[in-house]
Design a protein around this motif. Sequence first.
Motif, PDB file in Angstrom:
ATOM      1  N   GLY A 224      14.704  55.004 -13.033  1.00 22.38           N
ATOM      2  CA  GLY A 224      14.988  53.882 -13.905  1.00 22.38           C
ATOM      3  C   GLY A 224      14.864  54.201 -15.378  1.00 22.38           C
ATOM      4  N   GLY A 225      14.199  55.265 -15.720  1.00 24.59           N
ATOM      5  CA  GLY A 225      14.117  55.674 -17.116  1.00 24.59           C
ATOM      6  C   GLY A 225      13.106  54.901 -17.946  1.00 24.59           C
ATOM      7  N   ILE A 226      13.248  55.043 -19.259  1.00 20.24           N
ATOM      8  CA  ILE A 226      12.273  54.486 -20.187  1.00 20.24           C
ATOM      9  C   ILE A 226      12.338  52.968 -20.230  1.00 20.24           C
ATOM     10  CG2 ILE A 226      13.758  54.683 -22.212  1.00 20.24           C
ATOM     11  CD1 ILE A 226      10.003  55.421 -22.148  1.00 20.24           C
ATOM     12  N   LEU A 227      13.515  52.373 -20.019  1.00 21.87           N
ATOM     13  CA  LEU A 227      13.631  50.920 -20.052  1.00 21.87           C
ATOM     14  C   LEU A 227      12.796  50.281 -18.946  1.00 21.87           C
ATOM     15  CD1 LEU A 227      14.942  48.439 -21.344  1.00 21.87           C
ATOM     16  CD2 LEU A 227      16.793  48.702 -19.708  1.00 21.87           C
ATOM     17  N   VAL A 228      12.894  50.812 -17.746  1.00 18.35           N
ATOM     18  CA  VAL A 228      12.106  50.301 -16.624  1.00 18.35           C
ATOM     19  C   VAL A 228      10.616  50.537 -16.889  1.00 18.35           C
ATOM     20  CG1 VAL A 228      11.605  50.576 -14.169  1.00 18.35           C
ATOM     21  CG2 VAL A 228      13.957  50.532 -14.957  1.00 18.35           C
ATOM     22  N   THR A 229      10.280  51.686 -17.450  1.00 22.23           N
ATOM     23  CA  THR A 229       8.883  51.976 -17.764  1.00 22.23           C
ATOM     24  C   THR A 229       8.327  50.968 -18.765  1.00 22.23           C
ATOM     25  OG1 THR A 229       9.273  54.327 -17.377  1.00 22.23           O
ATOM     26  CG2 THR A 229       7.301  53.754 -18.598  1.00 22.23           C
ATOM     27  N   MET A 230       9.112  50.615 -19.754  1.00 19.88           N
ATOM     28  CA  MET A 230       8.647  49.641 -20.734  1.00 19.88           C
ATOM     29  C   MET A 230       8.548  48.236 -20.131  1.00 19.88           C
ATOM     30  SD  MET A 230       9.337  50.485 -24.397  1.00 19.88           S
ATOM     31  CE  MET A 230       9.235  52.003 -25.238  1.00 19.88           C
ATOM     32  N   LEU A 231       9.472  47.881 -19.250  1.00 18.81           N
ATOM     33  CA  LEU A 231       9.357  46.592 -18.565  1.00 18.81           C
ATOM     34  C   LEU A 231       8.119  46.561 -17.676  1.00 18.81           C
ATOM     35  CD1 LEU A 231      13.084  45.908 -17.650  1.00 18.81           C
ATOM     36  CD2 LEU A 231      11.711  44.797 -19.421  1.00 18.81           C
ATOM     37  N   LEU A 232       7.830  47.691 -17.051  1.00 23.16           N
ATOM     38  CA  LEU A 232       6.599  47.780 -16.273  1.00 23.16           C
ATOM     39  C   LEU A 232       5.377  47.643 -17.179  1.00 23.16           C
ATOM     40  CD1 LEU A 232       7.492  50.657 -13.794  1.00 23.16           C
ATOM     41  CD2 LEU A 232       7.299  48.227 -13.280  1.00 23.16           C
TER      42      LEU A 232
ATOM     43  N   ILE B 206       5.120  40.650 -25.338  1.00 22.18           N
ATOM     44  CA  ILE B 206       6.230  41.572 -25.106  1.00 22.18           C
ATOM     45  C   ILE B 206       6.039  42.855 -25.901  1.00 22.18           C
ATOM     46  CG2 ILE B 206       8.709  41.908 -25.476  1.00 22.18           C
ATOM     47  CD1 ILE B 206       9.039  38.917 -24.755  1.00 22.18           C
ATOM     48  N   VAL B 207       5.687  42.714 -27.175  1.00 20.53           N
ATOM     49  CA  VAL B 207       5.471  43.901 -28.011  1.00 20.53           C
ATOM     50  C   VAL B 207       4.303  44.723 -27.476  1.00 20.53           C
ATOM     51  CG1 VAL B 207       4.791  44.671 -30.322  1.00 20.53           C
ATOM     52  CG2 VAL B 207       6.500  42.882 -30.060  1.00 20.53           C
ATOM     53  N   LEU B 208       3.211  44.048 -27.133  1.00 19.39           N
ATOM     54  CA  LEU B 208       2.051  44.740 -26.567  1.00 19.39           C
ATOM     55  C   LEU B 208       2.432  45.460 -25.283  1.00 19.39           C
ATOM     56  CD1 LEU B 208      -1.067  45.245 -26.506  1.00 19.39           C
ATOM     57  CD2 LEU B 208      -1.219  43.150 -25.170  1.00 19.39           C
ATOM     58  N   GLY B 209       3.185  44.803 -24.409  1.00 21.22           N
ATOM     59  CA  GLY B 209       3.602  45.416 -23.147  1.00 21.22           C
ATOM     60  C   GLY B 209       4.519  46.606 -23.340  1.00 21.22           C
ATOM     61  N   LEU B 210       5.452  46.495 -24.289  1.00 16.56           N
ATOM     62  CA  LEU B 210       6.360  47.615 -24.548  1.00 16.56           C
ATOM     63  C   LEU B 210       5.590  48.832 -25.047  1.00 16.56           C
ATOM     64  CD1 LEU B 210       9.335  45.764 -26.255  1.00 16.56           C
ATOM     65  CD2 LEU B 210       9.273  46.720 -23.954  1.00 16.56           C
ATOM     66  N   LEU B 211       4.685  48.602 -25.975  1.00 18.77           N
ATOM     67  CA  LEU B 211       3.895  49.723 -26.503  1.00 18.77           C
ATOM     68  C   LEU B 211       2.913  50.266 -25.461  1.00 18.77           C
ATOM     69  CD1 LEU B 211       3.263  48.374 -30.100  1.00 18.77           C
ATOM     70  CD2 LEU B 211       4.837  50.178 -29.394  1.00 18.77           C
ATOM     71  N   ALA B 212       2.308  49.380 -24.689  1.00 19.96           N
ATOM     72  CA  ALA B 212       1.389  49.831 -23.640  1.00 19.96           C
ATOM     73  C   ALA B 212       2.132  50.617 -22.566  1.00 19.96           C
ATOM     74  CB  ALA B 212       0.662  48.639 -23.018  1.00 19.96           C
ATOM     75  N   GLY B 213       3.359  50.200 -22.250  1.00 24.36           N
ATOM     76  CA  GLY B 213       4.172  50.948 -21.286  1.00 24.36           C
ATOM     77  C   GLY B 213       4.516  52.339 -21.794  1.00 24.36           C
ATOM     78  N   ALA B 214       4.831  52.431 -23.075  1.00 21.01           N
ATOM     79  CA  ALA B 214       5.125  53.745 -23.665  1.00 21.01           C
ATOM     80  C   ALA B 214       3.888  54.629 -23.659  1.00 21.01           C
ATOM     81  CB  ALA B 214       5.651  53.579 -25.084  1.00 21.01           C
TER      82      ALA B 214
ATOM     83  N   SER C 214      -0.944  48.805 -17.361  1.00 21.78           N
ATOM     84  CA  SER C 214       0.336  49.517 -17.332  1.00 21.78           C
ATOM     85  C   SER C 214       0.257  50.784 -16.497  1.00 21.78           C
ATOM     86  CB  SER C 214       0.779  49.864 -18.758  1.00 21.78           C
ATOM     87  OG  SER C 214       1.011  48.692 -19.482  1.00 21.78           O
ATOM     88  N   ILE C 215      -0.849  51.487 -16.584  1.00 23.84           N
ATOM     89  CA  ILE C 215      -1.035  52.689 -15.770  1.00 23.84           C
ATOM     90  C   ILE C 215      -1.071  52.319 -14.289  1.00 23.84           C
ATOM     91  CG2 ILE C 215      -2.701  54.492 -15.164  1.00 23.84           C
ATOM     92  CD1 ILE C 215      -3.332  54.691 -18.181  1.00 23.84           C
ATOM     93  N   VAL C 216      -1.771  51.238 -13.954  1.00 25.15           N
ATOM     94  CA  VAL C 216      -1.846  50.795 -12.560  1.00 25.15           C
ATOM     95  C   VAL C 216      -0.457  50.427 -12.041  1.00 25.15           C
ATOM     96  CG1 VAL C 216      -2.704  48.934 -11.071  1.00 25.15           C
ATOM     97  CG2 VAL C 216      -4.254  50.054 -12.679  1.00 25.15           C
ATOM     98  N   VAL C 217       0.294  49.645 -12.811  1.00 30.80           N
ATOM     99  CA  VAL C 217       1.631  49.223 -12.386  1.00 30.80           C
ATOM    100  C   VAL C 217       2.568  50.424 -12.287  1.00 30.80           C
ATOM    101  CG1 VAL C 217       3.643  47.858 -13.070  1.00 30.80           C
ATOM    102  CG2 VAL C 217       1.368  46.877 -13.237  1.00 30.80           C
TER     103      VAL C 217
END
Length: 88
Positions: free
Chosen positions: A27-35, A7-15, A71-74
């Motif tokens: 959807g904003g930053i929250l959706v981007t971080m979930l992605l 989860i931490v890796l995904g949140l940081l990778a999304g950012a 994350s870039i692909v998604v």
Amino acid sequence: MGIIGWIVLGLLAGALAKAIMPGRDPGGILVTMLLGIVGAFVGGFIGRLIFNTDLGQFFDLRTWLLAILGSIVVLAIYRAVTGKRVTH
């Protein structure tokens, strides 16, 4: 890696993916971080499929590069799908 690490890796990778691909996202930053969390899993799949390597430990450079790539692909797929909607 445990689920909290993913989860931490995904949140940081999304950012980081958002910083690499700036623009307006529905959807904003929250959706981007979930992605980003989904992208971390996709990055692991891409690494195994194309590069024949798995994700390593949390602080491994290979892990971060694959998570950011996923994350870039998604994020690109998400923008392509949601960007064509017309709102009134």
